[in-house]
Design a protein around this motif. Structure first.
Motif, PDB file in Angstrom:
ATOM      1  N   ALA A   1      -1.673  -1.490  -2.427  1.00 53.13           N
ATOM      2  CA  ALA A   1      -2.384  -1.048  -1.339  1.00 53.13           C
ATOM      3  C   ALA A   1      -2.364  -2.477  -0.429  1.00 53.13           C
ATOM      4  CB  ALA A   1      -3.718  -0.661  -1.715  1.00 53.13           C
TER       5      ALA A   1
ATOM      6  N   ILE B   1      -8.953   5.261   6.232  1.00 52.31           N
ATOM      7  CA  ILE B   1      -8.771   4.017   5.572  1.00 52.31           C
ATOM      8  C   ILE B   1      -8.032   4.500   4.297  1.00 52.31           C
ATOM      9  CG2 ILE B   1      -9.379   2.111   4.396  1.00 52.31           C
ATOM     10  CD1 ILE B   1     -11.580   1.864   6.472  1.00 52.31           C
TER      11      ILE B   1
ATOM     12  N   LEU C   1      -4.109   3.526   3.159  1.00 50.43           N
ATOM     13  CA  LEU C   1      -3.908   2.697   2.104  1.00 50.43           C
ATOM     14  C   LEU C   1      -3.012   3.619   1.129  1.00 50.43           C
ATOM     15  CD1 LEU C   1      -7.320   0.860   1.334  1.00 50.43           C
ATOM     16  CD2 LEU C   1      -5.123  -0.018   2.410  1.00 50.43           C
TER      17      LEU C   1
ATOM     18  N   GLN D   1      -9.225  -2.954   8.842  1.00 48.71           N
ATOM     19  CA  GLN D   1      -9.913  -1.979   7.600  1.00 48.71           C
ATOM     20  C   GLN D   1     -10.870  -2.592   6.819  1.00 48.71           C
ATOM     21  OE1 GLN D   1      -6.081  -0.780   6.124  1.00 48.71           O
ATOM     22  NE2 GLN D   1      -5.976   1.163   6.930  1.00 48.71           N
ATOM     23  N   ILE D   2     -10.551  -3.982   6.492  1.00 49.53           N
ATOM     24  CA  ILE D   2     -11.521  -4.622   5.792  1.00 49.53           C
ATOM     25  C   ILE D   2     -12.572  -4.915   6.429  1.00 49.53           C
ATOM     26  CG2 ILE D   2     -11.902  -7.088   4.489  1.00 49.53           C
ATOM     27  CD1 ILE D   2      -8.688  -6.992   3.879  1.00 49.53           C
TER      28      ILE D   2
ATOM     29  N   PRO E   1      -4.901  -3.484   2.724  1.00 53.40           N
ATOM     30  CA  PRO E   1      -5.389  -3.127   3.788  1.00 53.40           C
ATOM     31  C   PRO E   1      -5.408  -4.119   5.024  1.00 53.40           C
ATOM     32  CG  PRO E   1      -6.600  -3.885   2.136  1.00 53.40           C
ATOM     33  CD  PRO E   1      -5.195  -3.819   1.486  1.00 53.40           C
ATOM     34  N   SER E   2      -5.593  -3.785   6.237  1.00 55.54           N
ATOM     35  CA  SER E   2      -5.502  -4.623   7.175  1.00 55.54           C
ATOM     36  C   SER E   2      -6.690  -5.384   7.387  1.00 55.54           C
ATOM     37  CB  SER E   2      -5.092  -3.840   8.517  1.00 55.54           C
ATOM     38  OG  SER E   2      -6.155  -3.107   8.846  1.00 55.54           O
TER      39      SER E   2
ATOM     40  N   SER F   1       0.402   3.074   2.086  1.00 57.35           N
ATOM     41  CA  SER F   1       0.965   1.685   1.967  1.00 57.35           C
ATOM     42  C   SER F   1       1.245   1.712   0.271  1.00 57.35           C
ATOM     43  CB  SER F   1      -0.321   0.871   2.016  1.00 57.35           C
ATOM     44  OG  SER F   1       0.149  -0.396   1.650  1.00 57.35           O
TER      45      SER F   1
END
Length: 105
Positions: free
Chosen positions: A53, A39, A43, A59-60, A55-56, A46
């Motif tokens: 960042a 992760i 990030l 991912q969260i 996060p998808s 990204s």
């Protein structure tokens, strides 16, 4: 002295269930560390591309699940530590009683 040595010698032995839990917890924490590294790497990419960042949702959710799992591990380890405190208090009480009585049991 022999009684104290025998008592202390077996004092720190964990039960088979505790050993199994600790082994499983270690494997699980290792896997969580790998997930966090993946992760973090995503990030980082990204941030380099967009400056922030992003996060998808997946991912969260993985981070939330990991947090829940760590909290559960903390509860079990806390219970194990409390159990060890009870064992320590019991051992201390027995040794103090032996010293007060002046004779080994």
């Amino acid at each position: 002295m022999r009684k104290m040595t025998r008592a202390v010698g077996g004092f720190y032995d964990s039960s088979p269930a505790e050993e199994q839990f600790l082994a499983e917890a270690m494997r699980h924490l290792t896997a969580l560390g790998g997930n966090f590294n993946q992760i973090a790497a995503a990030l980082s990419v990204s941030v380099k591309k967009t400056g922030t960042a992003n996060p998808s949702p997946e991912q969260i959710e993985r981070i939330r699940q990991a947090n829940d799992e760590v909290e559960n591990l903390k509860k079990v380890v806390g219970a194990m530590l409390r159990n060890m405190q009870v064992k320590a208090a019991t051992l201390h009480g027995r040794l103090s009683a032996d010293e007060a009585g002046g004779h080994p049991r």
